[in-house]
Design a protein around this motif. Structure first.
Motif: not given
Length: 266
Positions: A59-72
């Protein structure tokens, strides 16, 4: 004021928080655990556990900027599948209505879903008195005309995987695997499926495939009624309008019929 503070106390708290996280990510695009925790009004460890569970389910995934998340992508895929089914119902509805009006029988639209045939839409014909509402119901693949159509083009191994048990639903239900594969070969050869008293006594249905632009079977269209009314002669009469309606929907989805081989002089 945090988003969590604005929400009512009713409902399951963890579910409400998960939904709030999705809303945060939809609004911000990306957010870290600390930011999410602040928006929720919870400790960072609580937000981390929630996000971890949601990440495990896609449902969510880590963005390229590790430590941040976005909708998966998992959520995107679910939304896309729902939209696709809604579009399918809208595209097929005129042909379904016309088929029900022509045959006076109940017309159903179904798709393959989790090893079953899922009914998306139903139009009752004039002859269908108080028809059973199949919309939203899942039915077995081996005991129904819609189910047979949905798996007829699949490889035998995949069919066996989707239908691991040939459960008997009525006296005429196919319960032998070799018989099922012979029946699916017949469906491919004649271009439609028939089920007489296989799901329940007194119920007969015929179904044809709906194909997409790639030629893949994405749904099935059926005409059903009582076995007494849909005798062999009537079933024969129903085949042409059924095939025509299924082709209309397929064409609307971008399907291109295969060309007939050009005639050559002998």
């Amino acid at each position: 004021m945090t988003l969590a503070a604005e929400r009512p106390n009713g409902g399951v708290q963890s579910v409400d928080r998960a939904i709030t996280i999705l809303e945060i990510l939809a609004r911000l695009g990306e957010a870290g655990v600390t930011e999410v925790a602040g928006e929720l009004g919870v400790h960072k460890s609580t937000a981390f556990r929630l996000i971890g569970t949601m990440e495990a389910r896609g449902l969510v995934e880590q963005a390229d900027d590790r430590g941040k998340y976005r909708i998966g992508l998992g959520l995107v895929k679910m939304a896309g599948a729902s939209a696709a089914r809604t579009d399918l119902v809208q595209v097929a509805r005129p042909s379904c209505k016309a088929l029900a009006a022509e045959t006076h029988e109940t017309v159903n639209l179904a798709v393959l879903a989790d090893g079953t045939a899922l009914y998306l839409d139903q139009i009752a014909g004039a002859a269908a008195l108080q028809p059973h509402n199949w919309i939203g119901q899942r039915i077995p693949l081996h005991a129904t005309s819609n189910g047979k159509v949905l798996i007829a083009d699949l490889e035998p191994d995949l069919v066996d995987e989707l239908v691991p048990r040939l459960t008997r639903h009525a006296e005429a239900t196919i319960t032998d695997r070799a018989s099922l594969h012979r029946e699916l070969a017949r469906v491919r050869e004649q271009g439609y499926a028939v089920a007489v008293d296989e799901l329940e006594e007194g119920l007969t249905a015929l179904a044809a495939a709906i194909r997409d632009a790639h030629g893949d079977v994405v749904a099935s269209l059926s005409v059903s009624g009582t076995t007494f009314r849909l005798d062999e002669a009537t079933r024969t009469e129903l085949v042409p309008p059924l095939l025509r309606a299924a082709e209309e929907v397929s064409l609307a989805l971008g399907w291109v019929p295969p060309r007939e081989p050009a005639a050559t002089d002998g």
